[in-house]
Scaffold this motif. Structure first.
Motif, PDB file in Angstrom:
ATOM      1  N   LEU A  63       0.612  -1.262   0.027  1.00  0.00           N
ATOM      2  CA  LEU A  63       0.106  -0.152  -0.521  1.00  0.00           C
ATOM      3  C   LEU A  63       0.937   0.902  -0.522  1.00  0.00           C
ATOM      4  CD1 LEU A  63      -2.517  -0.847   2.012  1.00  0.00           C
ATOM      5  CD2 LEU A  63      -2.834  -0.898   0.233  1.00  0.00           C
ATOM      6  N   VAL A  64       1.775   0.972   0.668  1.00  0.00           N
ATOM      7  CA  VAL A  64       2.773   2.616   0.359  1.00  0.00           C
ATOM      8  C   VAL A  64       3.103   2.434  -1.168  1.00  0.00           C
ATOM      9  CG1 VAL A  64       4.970   3.378   1.145  1.00  0.00           C
ATOM     10  CG2 VAL A  64       2.940   2.206   2.899  1.00  0.00           C
ATOM     11  N   GLY A  70       1.034  -4.559  12.527  1.00  0.00           N
ATOM     12  CA  GLY A  70       1.884  -3.620  13.542  1.00  0.00           C
ATOM     13  C   GLY A  70       2.370  -2.722  13.697  1.00  0.00           C
ATOM     14  N   ARG A  71       2.879  -2.280  12.380  1.00  0.00           N
ATOM     15  CA  ARG A  71       3.323  -0.485  12.699  1.00  0.00           C
ATOM     16  C   ARG A  71       2.887   0.139  12.026  1.00  0.00           C
ATOM     17  NH1 ARG A  71       8.494  -2.434  14.837  1.00  0.00           N
ATOM     18  NH2 ARG A  71       9.364  -4.716  15.660  1.00  0.00           N
ATOM     19  N   ASP A  72       2.703   0.526  11.295  1.00  0.00           N
ATOM     20  CA  ASP A  72       2.189   1.388  10.039  1.00  0.00           C
ATOM     21  C   ASP A  72       3.300   1.549   9.812  1.00  0.00           C
ATOM     22  OD1 ASP A  72      -0.517   0.887  10.244  1.00  0.00           O
ATOM     23  OD2 ASP A  72      -0.250   2.310  11.460  1.00  0.00           O
ATOM     24  N   GLY A  93      12.738  11.399   9.567  1.00  0.00           N
ATOM     25  CA  GLY A  93      13.173  12.246   8.228  1.00  0.00           C
ATOM     26  C   GLY A  93      11.390  12.637   7.686  1.00  0.00           C
ATOM     27  N   PRO A  94      11.827  13.657   6.707  1.00  0.00           N
ATOM     28  CA  PRO A  94      11.188  14.265   5.748  1.00  0.00           C
ATOM     29  C   PRO A  94       9.721  13.681   5.091  1.00  0.00           C
ATOM     30  CG  PRO A  94      12.657  14.970   4.906  1.00  0.00           C
ATOM     31  CD  PRO A  94      13.009  14.297   6.241  1.00  0.00           C
ATOM     32  N   ALA A 116       5.475   9.420   4.065  1.00  0.00           N
ATOM     33  CA  ALA A 116       4.911   8.166   4.073  1.00  0.00           C
ATOM     34  C   ALA A 116       4.226   7.818   5.091  1.00  0.00           C
ATOM     35  CB  ALA A 116       6.111   7.563   3.697  1.00  0.00           C
ATOM     36  N   ALA A 117       3.904   8.309   5.995  1.00  0.00           N
ATOM     37  CA  ALA A 117       3.253   7.908   7.330  1.00  0.00           C
ATOM     38  C   ALA A 117       2.044   8.036   7.013  1.00  0.00           C
ATOM     39  CB  ALA A 117       3.666   8.098   8.898  1.00  0.00           C
TER      40      ALA A 117
END
Length: 280
Positions: free
Chosen positions: A212-213, A241-243, A260-261, A266-267
């Motif tokens: 998905l990322v 478990g971490r996204d 970082g940016p 992404a998150a």
């Protein structure tokens, strides 16, 4: 806690208290680790990306030479197990399918598969993690490469090794000397100004969050030689478990003092898109 179980004398599936659930001591998932699994997050009674997880469950079973699991039955089992545990608004849903009862050895015998859906509380996600590389490689040419099987002892050993060194996750190289994956996560790095993750040919699991990322945010699939890790300027882990979780240190060396940016973006994108679509 209530669990859903099928096969192993439970027919097409029933919900029982976890203390009452039973499987044969000769179940092949117990004796030789002959099984596959998935972990899904369910919030407010709604499992995230269940369709993708079930498709991967089927791919893992096929790769292991098992009969194809009944995905409709398992999806119903997930719904029933989640509904039976309303006290878990944010749940970790573990789906396990084994080859069922078998001989005390590597041979299989025809029979009914065992399928289990168990739940537990979903642990909070830390904003970042430190990782340690381990001395044991993943074999990207092996029969289990890229499959999510219950043969998880390698991961248990590697994670213990990492935690003994103050890290929260372990990183594997593969036999070719390239970055592969974590024990329960995929890894992305920023190298030469580009976001890169190991290709599936390098041996990692085809992670759902990784997938998905790449779809929602982007990135390139490319081999990353382990000797280039000191050149990495950002890194993050992805998993159910971490996204998207920033890596700050690798083997005690600072990657970045804070997320970082690229990692932060992404998150943010993952959080926004996953909240908007429960089954992308």
């Amino acid at each position: 806690m209530k669990v859903w179980i099928a096969g192993a004398g439970y027919g097409r599936g029933t919900v029982v208290d976890e203390s009452e659930a039973r499987i044969p001591v000769v179940d092949h998932g117990i004796t030789v680790g002959d099984g596959v699994f998935e972990t899904v997050r369910a919030r407010g009674g709604r499992p995230f990306a269940l369709t993708r997880h079930l498709r991967r469950l089927a791919r893992s079973a096929e790769g292991l030479g098992m009969a194809e699991p009944d995905l409709d039955l398992i999806a119903d089992g997930v719904a029933r197990a989640v509904a039976a545990n309303p006290d878990l608004p944010d749940a970790r849903v573990r789906i396990t399918v084994t080859d069922g009862a078998g001989p005390l050895g590597s041979d299989r015998s025809p029979g009914e598969q065992t399928a289990i859906v168990a739940l537990g509380p979903f642990p909070g996600i830390a904003p970042h993690a430190d990782v340690a590389t381990v001395p044991w490689p993943r074999n990207e040419f092996g029969a289990l490469a890229g499959l999510k099987t219950t043969s998880y002892a390698d991961n248990v050993r590697a994670l213990a090794y990492a935690k003994q060194r103050g890290a929260g996750e372990a990183l594997f190289r593969n036999v070719s000397g390239n970055l592969c994956e974590g024990t329960g996560s995929n890894v992305f790095v920023v190298l030469d100004g580009r976001l890169v993750t190991p290709p599936l040919s390098a041996g990692p699991l085809a992670g759902i969050t990784r997938e998905l990322v790449l779809e929602w945010f982007g990135g390139e699939e490319e081999d990353v030689p382990m000797e280039r890790l000191p050149e990495v300027t950002e890194a993050f882990l992805t998993s159910t478990g971490r996204d998207v979780q920033a890596i700050l240190h690798v083997d005690g060396r600072t990657v970045s003092a804070e997320p970082g940016p690229v990692t932060a973006k992404a998150a943010s994108v993952f959080a926004e898109r996953s909240a908007a679509d429960i089954d992308p």
